[in-house]
Design an enzyme around this catalytic site. Structure first.
Site, PDB file in Angstrom:
ATOM      1  CB  SER A 129      -0.912   0.008   1.234  1.00 22.34           C
ATOM      2  OG  SER A 129      -1.535   1.275   1.402  1.00 22.34           O
ATOM      3  CE1 TYR A 154      -4.354  -2.050   4.650  1.00 23.06           C
ATOM      4  CE2 TYR A 154      -3.694   0.160   4.011  1.00 23.06           C
ATOM      5  CZ  TYR A 154      -4.056  -1.119   3.671  1.00 23.06           C
ATOM      6  OH  TYR A 154      -4.103  -1.496   2.348  1.00 23.06           O
TER       7      TYR A 154
END
Length: 333
Positions: A129, A154
């Site tokens: 990501s 995350y």
């Protein structure tokens, strides 16, 4: 080939599985169909894959963080490559439910590494990501940049996935490619993402939340471009030749940014949405949210050089396509 796709009921996973089967590959899909967002949307994606591809598609509803369940489901199944897209997504949700991220993004990722090791797969492509860049103020983000200051759990789990993958590539010489995605959108997208939230609220005549008072930039990347990049990477595993790879590894492991290389102002995105929808948005300006970053901007020179990745879909083209699909899916035409 027979290719395992995790997160097959997810947004990107569905599109990748669709493209692979369109090329004649068999796909084994895994997804636990959790209720982070409506399960009906995930089931509709799976129905579309079954309708289009029939017996080329095999699906197992299971949690890939449960290695016993994975092994039982795949006992008699030949797996030649893995596209690992399944994860617990969402920056803000990681503040509320951290254990979901530890289970899926850490334990689950290790399970896929172990599966790749056991099956001697030709290539493991996995989702990282752009959030790993944290508050990096050097734009555009380059894979050579330091990424050891994440601003959300995350992001921390995604960086951990990259590090664990590097270890497995070094120890077991498994060819791997990690892809740092930059704000993917398009038909069949996620309801927790800005494109869906803004569209639904504009159509309903409700105010849309505009964080950091609109002073945000995102490298919005259309799903078709993302799929081209993923398939291109899958078809070209990194060589185990000791040469320096994108991201700094000398093992058969590389890291790429995969984005549009064209950051858009949040207020411009809203203007394009208003044009596509045919209505003005009501703006609810709010402060910056914990875990968010001001801007994302992908340097895609490495994936462009190695794979030929060249995204071509501007938001002026992609946003109307999403709005058209959204109206159809929700019977608003």
């Amino acid at each position: 080939m027979t290719i395992l796709v995790t997160g097959a009921a997810g947004f990107i996973g569905m599109h990748v599985a669709d493209r692979l089967m369109g090329q004649g590959h068999a796909v084994v899909g895994i997804d636990n169909l959790n209720d982070y967002y409506p399960v009906a949307l995930k089931r509709a994606r799976l129905d579309l894959l079954r309708e289009r591809h029939g017996r080329l598609f095999t699906f197992h509803e299971l949690d890939f963080a449960d290695m016993g369940a994975v092994q039982a489901a795949l006992t008699d199944q030949v797996i030649e490559a893995i596209v690992h897209l399944g994860a617990q997504a969402g920056v803000r949700y990681s503040l509320l439910n951290p254990h979901a991220y530890v289970r899926s993004n850490l334990a689950g990722h290790v399970n896929m590494l172990e599966l790749a090791r056991d099956r001697h797969v030709r290539h493991l492509v996995y989702a990282s990501s752009s959030s790993v860049y944290g508050g990096n103020e050097s734009l555009p983000f380059r894979v050579e940049d330091r990424v050891d200051h994440p601003v959300s759990l995350y992001a921390a789990t995604k960086r951990a996935d990259e590090l664990m993958s590097e270890t497995y590539a070094h120890l077991f010489r498994i060819p791997m490619t990690g892809l740092r995605f930059f704000t993917v959108y398009g038909p069949w997208g996620r309801p927790d993402m800005a494109m869906w939230i803004f569209t639904s609220k504009i159509l309903a005549g409700e105010p849309i939340p505009v964080f950091n008072h609109g002073r945000m930039q995102r490298d919005f990347t259309y799903i078709d471009d993302i799929v081209e990049g993923i398939i291109g990477c899958l078809d070209h595993p990194p060589a185990d030749d000791g040469a320096l790879k994108a991201g700094g590894s000398r093992a058969p492991h590389r890291l790429y940014n995969i984005g549009n290389n064209r950051p858009e102002e949040l207020m411009h995105l809203i203007a394009v949405l208003e044009e596509a929808i045919g209505r003005k948005a009501q703006l609810d300006f709010q402060p910056m949210q914990p875990g968010d970053v001001h801007a994302t901007y992908a340097d895609i020179s490495a994936i462009g050089r190695d794979i030929g990745f060249s995204p071509s879909t501007a938001i002026e083209i992609g946003v109307p396509r999403f709005v058209q699909w959204y109206r159809r899916y929700n019977d608003l035409d």
